[in-house]
Scaffold this active site. Structure first.
Site, PDB file in Angstrom:
ATOM      1  N   ASP A  67       9.142 -23.149 -39.914  1.00 40.29           N
ATOM      2  CA  ASP A  67      10.444 -22.751 -40.464  1.00 40.29           C
ATOM      3  C   ASP A  67      10.647 -23.242 -41.887  1.00 40.29           C
ATOM      4  O   ASP A  67       9.864 -24.027 -42.410  1.00 40.29           O
ATOM      5  CB  ASP A  67      11.575 -23.256 -39.540  1.00 40.29           C
ATOM      6  CG  ASP A  67      11.389 -24.722 -39.134  1.00 40.29           C
ATOM      7  OD1 ASP A  67      10.580 -25.420 -39.758  1.00 40.29           O
ATOM      8  OD2 ASP A  67      12.063 -25.157 -38.180  1.00 40.29           O
ATOM      9  N   GLU A 143      17.927 -22.078 -32.351  1.00 37.52           N
ATOM     10  CA  GLU A 143      19.066 -22.806 -31.797  1.00 37.52           C
ATOM     11  C   GLU A 143      19.400 -22.293 -30.389  1.00 37.52           C
ATOM     12  O   GLU A 143      18.917 -21.232 -29.975  1.00 37.52           O
ATOM     13  CB  GLU A 143      20.278 -22.629 -32.727  1.00 37.52           C
ATOM     14  CG  GLU A 143      20.099 -23.230 -34.115  1.00 37.52           C
ATOM     15  CD  GLU A 143      20.166 -24.771 -34.136  1.00 37.52           C
ATOM     16  OE1 GLU A 143      19.895 -25.411 -33.111  1.00 37.52           O
ATOM     17  OE2 GLU A 143      20.498 -25.312 -35.207  1.00 37.52           O
TER      18      GLU A 143
END
Ligand code: GLP
Length: 262
Positions: A67, A143
């Site tokens: 990421d 998430e």
């Protein structure tokens, strides 16, 4: 999932490093998926030591990071590209052109995400993915409630992740970007092996939910229960809430020689 409980982060990281090193020795052009955050730092230090003292060779290794924050350039102090260059790549003999981190400054983010997925596929897929875990159970920046089928894409961080990561931005939450590019959970699940590291008491809840809770998108890391080759390296503090901790220790201590790869 194989649960490996070690005394502390140092021992856990060394055990994880042995798994990475074994792969790199067997397959010199291995494709590694890498993670950032404070957790993998001891793993990277051990890989650097193995490179310096044992000749572990990264010259043909290819890497893909999980990421990157959107809006941070590669040379920003807190960009994950810079983190990787400083904490690993500049200290081993990897070719920088073989390392990949999502581009947080991409003008066309969806196109950059699709290109990242294509680059992973073109490299033959990820052999071994290193993972940390957020205190809310996120992997990469997936998430809670991220789709288990997701691929590399833009995500919005939770307030908790922004607060957790503010420590890297001088404690100032307003400096933490709210958006990121992250490999998806589907991308991570495609890796042929996943190794997750989690150390410290603040990870105990997430570790217990990941290993012994239901598989649910509210706890993204729990999807690893469905992965055919996932190892979780934790320390005693992170193991506190595991109901079957003694069983995992017993399994590990009694591993037959032919299975002992960590
Ligand atoms: C970040 C990263 C994750 C990492 C997590 C935990 O949000 N995107 O990949 O696992 O933080 O970080 P730490 O290891 O510092 O606890």
């Amino acid at each position: 999932m194989e649960i490996i409980i070690k005394k502390d982060a140092q021992e856990g990281s060394c055990a994880a490093a042995r798994v990475v090193a074994r792969l790199v020795r067997a397959k010199p052009d291995a494709v590694l998926g890498l993670a950032t955050g404070s957790t993998p730092l001891t793993l990277y230090k051990e890989l650097i030591r193995m490179h310096n003292e044992e000749g572990l060779d990264f010259s043909e290794v290819v890497t893909f990071n999980l990421d990157e924050y959107i809006g941070l350039s590669a040379d920003h102090e807190q960009s994950y590209r810079r983190f990787m260059n400083e904490n690993l790549f500049s200290q081993i003999n990897i070719k920088l052109e073989n390392t990949h981190v999502p581009d947080g400054m991409a003008e066309d983010v969806p196109a950059a995400c699709a290109a990242y997925e294509q680059a992973i596929a073109d490299a033959g897929g990820i052999d071994l993915q290193v993972l940390g875990i957020g205190s809310d159970g996120h992997v990469g920046f997936n998430e809670p409630t991220s789709s288990f089928a997701s691929r590399t894409r833009i995500k919005t961080l939770t307030r908790q992740t922004v607060a957790d990561n503010a420590r890297f931005f001088g404690g100032d939450e307003s400096k933490v970007p709210h958006h990121c590019i992250t490999m998806g959970i589907g991308t991570i699940m495609d890796a042929r092996m996943n190794i997750m590291l989690a150390f410290g008491a603040n990870k105990a809840d997430a570790v217990a939910a990941t290993v012994e809770g239901p598989v649910a998108s509210i706890m993204p890391a729990s999807i690893l229960q469905h992965h055919p080759s996932a190892k979780l390296f934790i320390d005693e503090a992170a193991a506190t809430d595991l109901k079957l901790a003694d069983y995992y220790r017993w399994v590990y201590e009694g591993k037959p020689e032919w299975q002992a790869d960590a």
